[in-house]
Design a protein around this motif. Structure first.
Motif, PDB file in Angstrom:
ATOM      1  N   GLY A   2       5.346  20.024 -17.605  1.00  0.00           N
ATOM      2  CA  GLY A   2       5.783  19.915 -19.063  1.00  0.00           C
ATOM      3  C   GLY A   2       5.475  18.940 -19.877  1.00  0.00           C
ATOM      4  O   GLY A   2       5.074  18.784 -21.049  1.00  0.00           O
ATOM      5  N   ILE A   3       5.758  17.515 -19.279  1.00  0.00           N
ATOM      6  CA  ILE A   3       5.796  16.317 -20.163  1.00  0.00           C
ATOM      7  C   ILE A   3       4.954  15.194 -19.609  1.00  0.00           C
ATOM      8  O   ILE A   3       4.788  14.231 -20.150  1.00  0.00           O
ATOM      9  N   ALA A  56       8.226   0.634 -12.624  1.00  0.00           N
ATOM     10  CA  ALA A  56       7.774  -0.084 -14.160  1.00  0.00           C
ATOM     11  C   ALA A  56       6.509  -0.650 -13.759  1.00  0.00           C
ATOM     12  O   ALA A  56       5.573  -0.497 -14.514  1.00  0.00           O
ATOM     13  N   VAL A  57       6.098  -1.150 -12.556  1.00  0.00           N
ATOM     14  CA  VAL A  57       4.820  -1.676 -12.356  1.00  0.00           C
ATOM     15  C   VAL A  57       3.831  -0.792 -12.395  1.00  0.00           C
ATOM     16  O   VAL A  57       2.760  -0.828 -13.013  1.00  0.00           O
ATOM     17  N   ILE A  58       4.094   0.435 -11.633  1.00  0.00           N
ATOM     18  CA  ILE A  58       2.907   1.510 -11.573  1.00  0.00           C
ATOM     19  C   ILE A  58       2.866   2.226 -12.848  1.00  0.00           C
ATOM     20  O   ILE A  58       1.817   2.611 -13.240  1.00  0.00           O
ATOM     21  N   LEU A  59       3.699   2.062 -13.671  1.00  0.00           N
ATOM     22  CA  LEU A  59       3.609   2.648 -15.036  1.00  0.00           C
ATOM     23  C   LEU A  59       3.133   1.897 -16.080  1.00  0.00           C
ATOM     24  O   LEU A  59       2.776   2.340 -17.121  1.00  0.00           O
ATOM     25  N   LEU A  60       3.512   0.706 -15.901  1.00  0.00           N
ATOM     26  CA  LEU A  60       2.928  -0.438 -16.962  1.00  0.00           C
ATOM     27  C   LEU A  60       1.666  -1.101 -16.600  1.00  0.00           C
ATOM     28  O   LEU A  60       0.959  -1.578 -17.814  1.00  0.00           O
ATOM     29  N   VAL A  61       1.404  -1.195 -15.535  1.00  0.00           N
ATOM     30  CA  VAL A  61       0.155  -2.326 -15.144  1.00  0.00           C
ATOM     31  C   VAL A  61      -0.904  -1.334 -14.878  1.00  0.00           C
ATOM     32  O   VAL A  61      -1.048  -0.526 -14.090  1.00  0.00           O
ATOM     33  N   PRO A  62      -2.300  -1.656 -15.517  1.00  0.00           N
ATOM     34  CA  PRO A  62      -3.463  -0.651 -15.259  1.00  0.00           C
ATOM     35  C   PRO A  62      -4.265  -1.189 -14.106  1.00  0.00           C
ATOM     36  O   PRO A  62      -5.520  -0.877 -14.101  1.00  0.00           O
ATOM     37  N   ALA A 116       7.285  12.067 -16.276  1.00  0.00           N
ATOM     38  CA  ALA A 116       7.935  12.356 -15.063  1.00  0.00           C
ATOM     39  C   ALA A 116       8.391  11.197 -14.182  1.00  0.00           C
ATOM     40  O   ALA A 116       9.450  11.092 -13.544  1.00  0.00           O
ATOM     41  N   PHE A 117       7.569  10.182 -13.905  1.00  0.00           N
ATOM     42  CA  PHE A 117       7.811   8.877 -13.044  1.00  0.00           C
ATOM     43  C   PHE A 117       8.687   8.297 -13.797  1.00  0.00           C
ATOM     44  O   PHE A 117       9.618   7.621 -13.427  1.00  0.00           O
ATOM     45  N   TRP A 118       8.785   8.195 -15.045  1.00  0.00           N
ATOM     46  CA  TRP A 118       9.856   7.361 -15.796  1.00  0.00           C
ATOM     47  C   TRP A 118      11.177   8.062 -15.646  1.00  0.00           C
ATOM     48  O   TRP A 118      12.330   7.460 -15.566  1.00  0.00           O
ATOM     49  N   LEU A 119      11.108   9.200 -15.705  1.00  0.00           N
ATOM     50  CA  LEU A 119      12.269  10.184 -15.291  1.00  0.00           C
ATOM     51  C   LEU A 119      12.915   9.689 -13.999  1.00  0.00           C
ATOM     52  O   LEU A 119      14.221   9.496 -13.709  1.00  0.00           O
ATOM     53  N   LEU A 120      12.003   9.640 -12.978  1.00  0.00           N
ATOM     54  CA  LEU A 120      12.456   9.271 -11.650  1.00  0.00           C
ATOM     55  C   LEU A 120      12.984   7.837 -11.460  1.00  0.00           C
ATOM     56  O   LEU A 120      14.060   7.550 -10.881  1.00  0.00           O
ATOM     57  N   ALA A 121      12.414   6.791 -12.251  1.00  0.00           N
ATOM     58  CA  ALA A 121      12.993   5.523 -12.432  1.00  0.00           C
ATOM     59  C   ALA A 121      14.500   5.558 -13.141  1.00  0.00           C
ATOM     60  O   ALA A 121      15.182   4.965 -12.658  1.00  0.00           O
ATOM     61  N   ALA A 122      14.474   6.432 -14.290  1.00  0.00           N
ATOM     62  CA  ALA A 122      15.817   6.638 -14.769  1.00  0.00           C
ATOM     63  C   ALA A 122      17.008   6.996 -13.870  1.00  0.00           C
ATOM     64  O   ALA A 122      18.134   6.532 -13.762  1.00  0.00           O
ATOM     65  N   LEU A 123      16.632   8.265 -13.132  1.00  0.00           N
ATOM     66  CA  LEU A 123      17.452   8.750 -12.184  1.00  0.00           C
ATOM     67  C   LEU A 123      17.677   7.548 -11.010  1.00  0.00           C
ATOM     68  O   LEU A 123      18.954   7.693 -10.402  1.00  0.00           O
TER      69      LEU A 123
END
Length: 149
Positions: free
Chosen positions: A118-119, A49-55, A124-131
């Protein structure tokens, strides 16, 4: 972050993973297997979440360290539990865990690259977090053996 510093994320992750593994026995002795897997999984998910949400690059590096620390003790716990279970011979159980692990190491990066193509990489990183949510959700089952954690 400049492309010349792109490897810093993996480096921070690897150092944090090493630190987590080196302190793993102490952590597991204090928290138990189940709690270590639950809290480790939650730490790793929060790292994504941090790597995907914090700039901000410095904070993103903190996110990679959270992923490394959080994920560091899951595999050692699973190996130990595989060796201690009584449903099948220990060697076969450990070989099964090892096979699944190697399959992930070999197919994971290529699969994630294909998915990211593809996405997009953030999705793809959000998918990893979900998995990764499966770690805390399955911790009780993965560590159950009749003993209290």
């Amino acid at each position: 972050m400049p492309i010349t510093q792109a490897g810093l994320g993996y480096s921070v992750f690897a150092v944090a993973m090493t630190a987590g593994r080196l302190s793993g026995d102490t952590i597991v002795a204090r928290l138990g297997d189940m709690r270590t897997m639950v809290w480790g999984g939650l730490l790793a998910i929060s790292g994504y979440a941090v790597i995907l949400l914090v700039p901000f690059a410095s904070v993103v590096l903190l996110g990679f360290s959270l992923i490394g620390i959080g994920a560091s003790n899951t595999v050692p716990i699973l190996f130990r539990r595989a060796g201690a279970q009584t449903g099948m011979p220990a060697g076969l159980a450990i070989a099964s865990v090892t096979t699944v692990g190697y399959a992930g190491v070999l197919a994971g990066p290529a699969g994630m690259g294909f998915i990211a193509q593809g996405i997009g990489l953030p999705a793809a990183f959000w998918l990893l977090a979900a998995l990764l949510c499966s770690v805390p959700l399955c911790a009780r089952v993965a560590t159950s053996s009749g003993e209290k954690d």
